[in-house]
Design a protein around this motif. Structure first.
Motif, mmCIF file in Angstrom:
data_model
loop_
_atom_site.group_PDB
_atom_site.id
_atom_site.type_symbol
_atom_site.label_atom_id
_atom_site.label_comp_id
_atom_site.label_asym_id
_atom_site.label_seq_id
_atom_site.Cartn_x
_atom_site.Cartn_y
_atom_site.Cartn_z
ATOM 1 N N LEU A 17 13.933 104.162 87.268
ATOM 2 C CA LEU A 17 14.750 104.301 86.060
ATOM 3 C C LEU A 17 14.574 103.091 85.149
ATOM 4 C CD1 LEU A 17 18.036 105.829 87.525
ATOM 5 C CD2 LEU A 17 16.347 106.971 86.079
ATOM 6 N N ARG A 18 14.500 101.926 85.738
ATOM 7 C CA ARG A 18 14.342 100.693 84.963
ATOM 8 C C ARG A 18 12.992 100.686 84.239
ATOM 9 N NH1 ARG A 18 13.218 94.890 86.604
ATOM 10 N NH2 ARG A 18 14.265 93.697 84.989
ATOM 11 N N LEU A 19 11.944 101.053 84.942
ATOM 12 C CA LEU A 19 10.621 101.108 84.322
ATOM 13 C C LEU A 19 10.556 102.160 83.225
ATOM 14 C CD1 LEU A 19 8.345 100.731 87.473
ATOM 15 C CD2 LEU A 19 8.429 99.158 85.529
ATOM 16 N N LEU A 46 10.825 111.431 91.189
ATOM 17 C CA LEU A 46 10.972 111.954 89.827
ATOM 18 C C LEU A 46 11.576 113.359 89.833
ATOM 19 C CD1 LEU A 46 7.677 110.754 88.122
ATOM 20 C CD2 LEU A 46 9.996 109.966 87.628
ATOM 21 N N ASN A 47 11.142 114.203 90.762
ATOM 22 C CA ASN A 47 11.728 115.544 90.861
ATOM 23 C C ASN A 47 13.212 115.471 91.191
ATOM 24 O OD1 ASN A 47 9.535 117.101 90.158
ATOM 25 N ND2 ASN A 47 8.773 117.246 92.241
ATOM 26 N N ALA A 48 13.576 114.554 92.079
ATOM 27 C CA ALA A 48 14.997 114.391 92.425
ATOM 28 C C ALA A 48 15.791 113.913 91.208
ATOM 29 C CB ALA A 48 15.148 113.411 93.587
ATOM 30 N N LEU A 49 15.230 112.980 90.444
ATOM 31 C CA LEU A 49 15.905 112.477 89.248
ATOM 32 C C LEU A 49 16.032 113.568 88.188
ATOM 33 C CD1 LEU A 49 14.235 108.939 88.960
ATOM 34 C CD2 LEU A 49 16.553 109.461 89.781
ATOM 35 N N ILE A 55 16.889 112.150 84.291
ATOM 36 C CA ILE A 55 15.773 112.056 83.355
ATOM 37 C C ILE A 55 15.440 113.454 82.865
ATOM 38 C CG2 ILE A 55 14.757 109.954 84.351
ATOM 39 C CD1 ILE A 55 12.667 111.721 85.760
ATOM 40 N N LYS A 56 14.748 113.497 81.740
ATOM 41 C CA LYS A 56 14.244 114.772 81.237
ATOM 42 C C LYS A 56 12.814 114.561 80.796
ATOM 43 C CE LYS A 56 15.983 114.029 76.570
ATOM 44 N NZ LYS A 56 16.857 114.499 75.507
ATOM 45 N N LEU A 57 12.086 115.641 80.731
ATOM 46 C CA LEU A 57 10.697 115.584 80.297
ATOM 47 C C LEU A 57 10.631 115.782 78.799
ATOM 48 C CD1 LEU A 57 8.826 117.692 82.991
ATOM 49 C CD2 LEU A 57 8.798 115.222 82.713
ATOM 50 N N GLY A 58 9.860 114.937 78.155
ATOM 51 C CA GLY A 58 9.592 115.089 76.736
ATOM 52 C C GLY A 58 8.101 115.019 76.536
ATOM 53 N N ASN A 59 7.618 115.581 75.462
ATOM 54 C CA ASN A 59 6.186 115.483 75.170
ATOM 55 C C ASN A 59 5.872 114.073 74.712
ATOM 56 O OD1 ASN A 59 5.501 118.108 75.800
ATOM 57 N ND2 ASN A 59 5.993 118.845 73.750
ATOM 58 N N PHE A 60 4.799 113.558 75.220
ATOM 59 C CA PHE A 60 4.324 112.239 74.828
ATOM 60 C C PHE A 60 3.353 112.465 73.682
ATOM 61 C CE2 PHE A 60 1.510 108.442 75.839
ATOM 62 C CZ PHE A 60 2.363 107.552 75.193
ATOM 63 N N ILE A 78 21.229 106.888 82.098
ATOM 64 C CA ILE A 78 21.533 105.520 81.666
ATOM 65 C C ILE A 78 22.771 105.008 82.395
ATOM 66 C CG2 ILE A 78 22.274 104.128 79.681
ATOM 67 C CD1 ILE A 78 20.435 105.992 77.969
ATOM 68 N N ALA A 79 23.778 105.867 82.541
ATOM 69 C CA ALA A 79 24.982 105.472 83.271
ATOM 70 C C ALA A 79 24.674 105.234 84.746
ATOM 71 C CB ALA A 79 26.061 106.544 83.117
ATOM 72 N N ALA A 80 23.847 106.098 85.323
ATOM 73 C CA ALA A 80 23.472 105.944 86.735
ATOM 74 C C ALA A 80 22.670 104.668 86.936
ATOM 75 C CB ALA A 80 22.666 107.152 87.209
ATOM 76 N N LYS A 81 21.788 104.353 85.992
ATOM 77 C CA LYS A 81 20.994 103.126 86.086
ATOM 78 C C LYS A 81 21.902 101.907 86.046
ATOM 79 C CE LYS A 81 17.765 100.239 83.660
ATOM 80 N NZ LYS A 81 18.747 99.296 83.183
ATOM 81 N N ALA A 82 22.922 101.923 85.196
ATOM 82 C CA ALA A 82 23.862 100.799 85.125
ATOM 83 C C ALA A 82 24.574 100.617 86.465
ATOM 84 C CB ALA A 82 24.880 101.028 84.006
#
Length: 125
Positions: A17-19, A46-49, A55-60, A78-82
């Motif tokens: 999450l930090r990265l 990543l699948n678990a997240l 997290i969500k997938l967005g087009n790069f 973001i809340a979970a990362k905190a």
């Protein structure tokens, strides 16, 4: 799951999450290299997240390969990362205190000259 395994899993989730917060375009391979774990391990996390909604997938859009995705943290992520950051710091500070105590104890077995030699050797690293 054992408490130690839970801590390791949580550490990997925190680090991912930090990265991703600073580098959403990182590939699974990049994440694996940065963390020193397998690509399949990163894929699993990543699948678990994604399933947890952290997290969500967005087009790069900057990628030439339009199949590449960016992993974007959600508000929940973001809340979970905190929260993970606080728990990570508590664990690491406790580990630091234990290591510092052990180092101080072992250092007592050495002469001042030997300690100075070790410190000089650390500067070369």
């Amino acid at each position: 799951m054992t408490p130690q395994r839970d801590k390791l899993r949580e550490d990997v989730q925190f680090r991912i999450l930090r990265l991703l917060q600073g580098n959403p375009e990182m590939s699974q391979r990049d994440l694996a290299r940065a963390l020193g774990v397998s690509t399949s391990g990163v894929h699993y996390v990543l699948n678990a997240l994604l399933e947890k909604g952290l997290i969500k997938l967005g087009n790069f859009t900057a990628a030439e390969d339009k199949r590449r995705y960016a992993y974007v943290l959600t508000r929940k992520g973001i809340a979970a990362k905190a929260d993970l950051t606080k728990r990570f710091l508590v664990r690491k500070m406790a580990e630091y205190q234990l290591l510092k105590s052990e180092i101080d104890e072992v250092r007592g077995d050495l002469s001042d000259a030997e300690v100075a030699e070790l410190k000089a050797g650390l500067k070369d690293l």
